[in-house]
Enzyme design. Sequence first.
Site, short mmCIF file in Angstrom:
data_model
loop_
_atom_site.label_atom_id
_atom_site.label_comp_id
_atom_site.label_asym_id
_atom_site.label_seq_id
_atom_site.Cartn_x
_atom_site.Cartn_y
_atom_site.Cartn_z
N ARG A 1 -6.78 47.41 -59.68
CA ARG A 1 -7.53 46.32 -60.32
C ARG A 1 -8.32 45.52 -59.29
O ARG A 1 -8.93 44.49 -59.61
CB ARG A 1 -6.56 45.41 -61.09
CG ARG A 1 -7.21 44.51 -62.14
CD ARG A 1 -6.16 43.88 -63.06
NE ARG A 1 -5.20 43.10 -62.31
CZ ARG A 1 -5.31 41.79 -62.01
NH1 ARG A 1 -6.39 41.12 -62.41
NH2 ARG A 1 -4.37 41.16 -61.35
N LYS A 2 -8.35 45.98 -58.06
CA LYS A 2 -9.10 45.29 -57.00
C LYS A 2 -10.57 45.66 -57.07
O LYS A 2 -11.14 46.24 -56.14
CB LYS A 2 -8.51 45.63 -55.63
CG LYS A 2 -7.08 45.16 -55.44
CD LYS A 2 -6.52 45.59 -54.09
CE LYS A 2 -5.08 45.16 -53.91
NZ LYS A 2 -4.51 45.62 -52.62
#
Length: 318
Positions: free
Chosen positions: A159-160
């Site tokens: 999710r970065k």
Amino acid sequence: MSSSINATTIPLPTTAAHHGSLSDLLPSHWTTQVTTWLDEDAPSFDYGGFVVGSSPRTAHLLCKSPGVLSGIPFFDEVFRQLDCKVQWHYDEGTFLDTSKEKGGKIKVATVTGPTRKLLLGERVALNTLARCSGVATKSKRMLDLVREAGYTGVLAGTRKTTPGFRLVEKYGMLVGGIDGHRHDLSSMIMLKDNHIWAKGSITAAVKAAKSVGGFALKVEVECQTEGEANEAIEAGADVVMLDNFDGEGLKVAARSLKDRWKGKREFLIESSGGLTEANVKGYINNDIDIISTSSVHQGVAHVDFSLKIEHGTEVPAT
């Protein structure tokens, strides 16, 4: 769409191989993001557009560095909103080989429309395509490496992602053949170190998560030690993430957990952090069900595309 000796098509991920186009995954509101991108690039007068005018022209999309073609829906939507038409000569997922012995440049698509609108969309469309293709290319490269090393589990992104650009980057991961992991905080309940510290214990955090997530949402717990992983599994976690374990420590912990809980609990083991192209062989093992890595979307090289208008040629009005 055509094919040639300097391009190969990558099979879709097994989850998508026998279904519709990956573009069918896109939500109904995604086109508004494209509108926002265009608004950002031309918030007021289009001075360059005044210079060139609105005579119809033809432009060619050229690929100038090797990579996986990804991001076609976003490129198409940019020019759809600007009343231009795009004709693709290669399928999404095709690896475009631009090595010098094979020509150096590949004509990927043809775009027609008013000159000023071709130029209005040029940079937005190219930036999106270059970034999305870069993520797909890196994803495919990492997937090839882990498969060559004998890994049979799931390779996933994280999710970065870039704020406001997650949809494009997750799409690129899928085109590259890997798992996109969770897309947002509502997709799966992931309890990280800050959640655990704030709640007081892994057991209490998992209990609270299960009380609201119900049967529909998996609960994953980030664990710093094997002991934390055992507590998470005992509490009912569906996935335990062994975070930033070294290669040998990861193998020992994963094997120990599988042996201890065999026939007692159903769970998946995920490892995260530290995977690179250089350490794949020493990192992977098949006691790990999921390897997640931000290396497929953070700091990746973009694929080089350009859009060139034909010199001195106008498209007849229709």
